[in-house]
Design an enzyme around this catalytic site. Structure first.
Site, mmCIF file in Angstrom:
data_model
loop_
_atom_site.group_PDB
_atom_site.id
_atom_site.type_symbol
_atom_site.label_atom_id
_atom_site.label_comp_id
_atom_site.label_asym_id
_atom_site.label_seq_id
_atom_site.Cartn_x
_atom_site.Cartn_y
_atom_site.Cartn_z
ATOM 1 N N HIS A 182 -2.706 -1.853 -12.699
ATOM 2 C CA HIS A 182 -3.339 -1.978 -11.150
ATOM 3 C C HIS A 182 -4.688 -2.852 -11.861
ATOM 4 C CE1 HIS A 182 -0.565 0.752 -9.724
ATOM 5 N NE2 HIS A 182 0.004 0.673 -8.896
ATOM 6 N N ARG A 184 -7.406 -3.118 -9.946
ATOM 7 C CA ARG A 184 -9.646 -2.371 -10.403
ATOM 8 C C ARG A 184 -9.138 -0.910 -11.183
ATOM 9 N NH1 ARG A 184 -6.939 -0.094 -4.776
ATOM 10 N NH2 ARG A 184 -6.168 1.972 -5.418
ATOM 11 N N GLU A 185 -8.289 -0.837 -11.772
ATOM 12 C CA GLU A 185 -8.144 0.191 -12.906
ATOM 13 C C GLU A 185 -8.915 -0.346 -14.685
ATOM 14 O OE1 GLU A 185 -4.778 2.303 -12.890
ATOM 15 O OE2 GLU A 185 -4.621 2.947 -10.356
ATOM 16 N N ASN A 255 3.807 -1.999 -10.132
ATOM 17 C CA ASN A 255 4.110 -0.539 -10.866
ATOM 18 C C ASN A 255 5.669 -0.265 -9.206
ATOM 19 O OD1 ASN A 255 4.275 1.132 -12.785
ATOM 20 N ND2 ASN A 255 3.662 2.629 -11.820
ATOM 21 N N GLU A 382 -2.649 9.162 -15.762
ATOM 22 C CA GLU A 382 -3.253 9.029 -14.612
ATOM 23 C C GLU A 382 -4.960 9.842 -14.967
ATOM 24 O OE1 GLU A 382 -3.447 7.421 -11.330
ATOM 25 O OE2 GLU A 382 -1.159 7.449 -11.320
#
Length: 423
Positions: A182, A184-185, A255, A382
């Site tokens: 992703h 922005r991560e 994802n 995460e």
């Protein structure tokens, strides 16, 4: 009681419906879980369907975070007050904080230009990361090998680094790891790059991890999206790929694009949605690259680890259904080894468990796909939240977070090596 609406509306801070500067005046509210009834949750779930005004992007078990458009804030406060919901404002102006962060990042790029090494002083581009792993291969030609495994939609080269102990033995077991699914991560590629540095540059301390195992690592899966988030504060929270998905909207959630229970629970058929599964399974070249890596290594692969943020979770299959796989105890044992090691080292708590049961449904995800393809251990990790918008740990936090993450990765790898010795 499981709050299902969080699973359905993990929307993220989308840019599909806002133009540059519209983040000015946006606020982020934190709602305490214990103050909400089922009826209120259903009401809020309907409210946040309007992505032009509400973005729900987290529930950590104790609180939820919702970003609200300035025009919708009076209505939102009235709703909370009318239902006696406790809340607090955790970011009073998202646009302002984003501008400040981008100015800081710009200065850090000037202060710390790429010079053949990647530290933890700032976030690096995908091109710089590729240069770094290529430099490592040049410096350690008997232990480090680079392979170009594909191209992104916009033509960026996707490269893996294979790290070995240099003994030349073939057919070792494999740990496959990736980051940056992703866009922005940003802390995800930073953590993966740090792990690469530990395995290569601190080899003596980690020789056991490479005795009977090779590590294959793809640092940035969603290269186009990752680069797009670094253009300005207005693109910072882009999540998806950059391949057009419709006349009006761009991008697919990579994802949710894998061909295992594709476009089922936790994915969307709406091309403008953050969890859009794509027009078909493996419509995204980036997902195809990871798919092919998984299949090329499945006969030797023992752990697949994909690094995301945020949430303090180590999640294992299944993500498409609220059920545990038959071998869930093996997954749980390895995951808890990582969570326990982090807790002991830094006192940070990670929850470990089945993705759908513990957090939310995510059909079509890479961890389910790898597990089904033959990796006995498969996780989504995460990482903790950071910064005033939670997806944006400041550069000053990079060092702490990536070192903490490595503690968990190393502990899980050691447990995998113990459980699955080389035949």
């Amino acid at each position: 009681m499981k709050i299902l609406w969080f699973a359905v509306f993990w929307l993220g801070l989308t840019l599909s419906h806002v133009e540059g500067g519209v983040y000015d005046g946006f606020k982020i509210y934190e709602l305490a879980t214990k103050s909400r009834s089922t009826g209120v949750n259903l009401l809020l779930s309907e409210l946040v369907k309007n992505e032009s005004y509400y973005d729900l992007y987290s529930d950590n078990g104790a609180a939820a975070h919702i970003m609200v458009h300035p025009e919708a804030q009076p209505e939102f406060i009235e709703l909370l007050t009318g239902h006696t919901l406790s809340y607090k404002i955790v970011n009073h102006d998202v646009g302002l904080t984003l501008r400040r962060q981008f100015e800081t990042n710009r200065m850090l790029r000037n202060w710390y230009p790429y010079q053949g090494r990647l530290g933890t002083e700032r976030y690096y581009s995908q091109e710089e990361i590729n240069q770094y792993i290529e430099q490592l291969a040049q410096e350690h030609p008997s232990r480090v090998f680079i392979k170009t495994v594909g191209k992104s939609y916009e033509g960026r080269w996707l490269k893996t680094i294979r790290i070995t102990n240099g003994d030349g033995r073939a057919n070792k077991n494999v740990i496959l790891m990736d980051g940056g699914f992703h866009a922005r991560e940003w802390i995800s590629p930073a953590a993966v790059v740090y792990a690469i540095g530990e395995l290569v540059n601190n080899y003596e301390a980690h020789a056991q991890l490479l005795l009977d195992y090779d590590w294959v690592i793809l640092p940035v899966v969603n290269a186009d999206g990752y680069e797009y988030t670094q253009l300005s504060e207005d693109t910072r929270f882009w999540r998806k790929t950059r391949q057009p998905s419709s006349v009006e909207c761009i991008g697919t959630d990579p994802n949710r694009n894998f061909g295992f229970h594709w476009n089922e629970t936790g994915a969307s058929s709406d091309p403008c949605a953050e969890t859009y599964a794509g027009p078909r399974a493996f419509s995204e070249p980036e997902a195809i690259v990871v798919r092919d890596l998984i299949h090329s290594l499945a006969d030797r692969g023992k752990m697949y680890l994909t690094v995301h943020s945020y949430g303090n979770y180590i999640l294992y299959p299944w993500g498409y259904i609220d059920e545990l796989p038959d071998t869930w105890e093996d997954l749980d044992e390895v995951g808890r080894a990582g969570g326990d090691a982090i807790k002991k080292a830094t006192n940070t708590t990670y929850q470990v468990g089945c993705s759908t049961t513990l957090l939310y449904a995510a059909a079509g995800a890479s961890d389910d796909y790898a597990f089904n393809a033959g990796f006995p251990i498969s996780f989504t990790m995460e990482l903790p939240a950071g910064g005033p918008d939670f997806f944006d740990p400041p550069a000053s936090d990079i060092d702490r977070l990536v070192k903490e993450t490595w503690v968990g990765i190393e502990a899980m790898a050691r447990k995998v090596i113990e459980k699955y010795p080389l035949n």
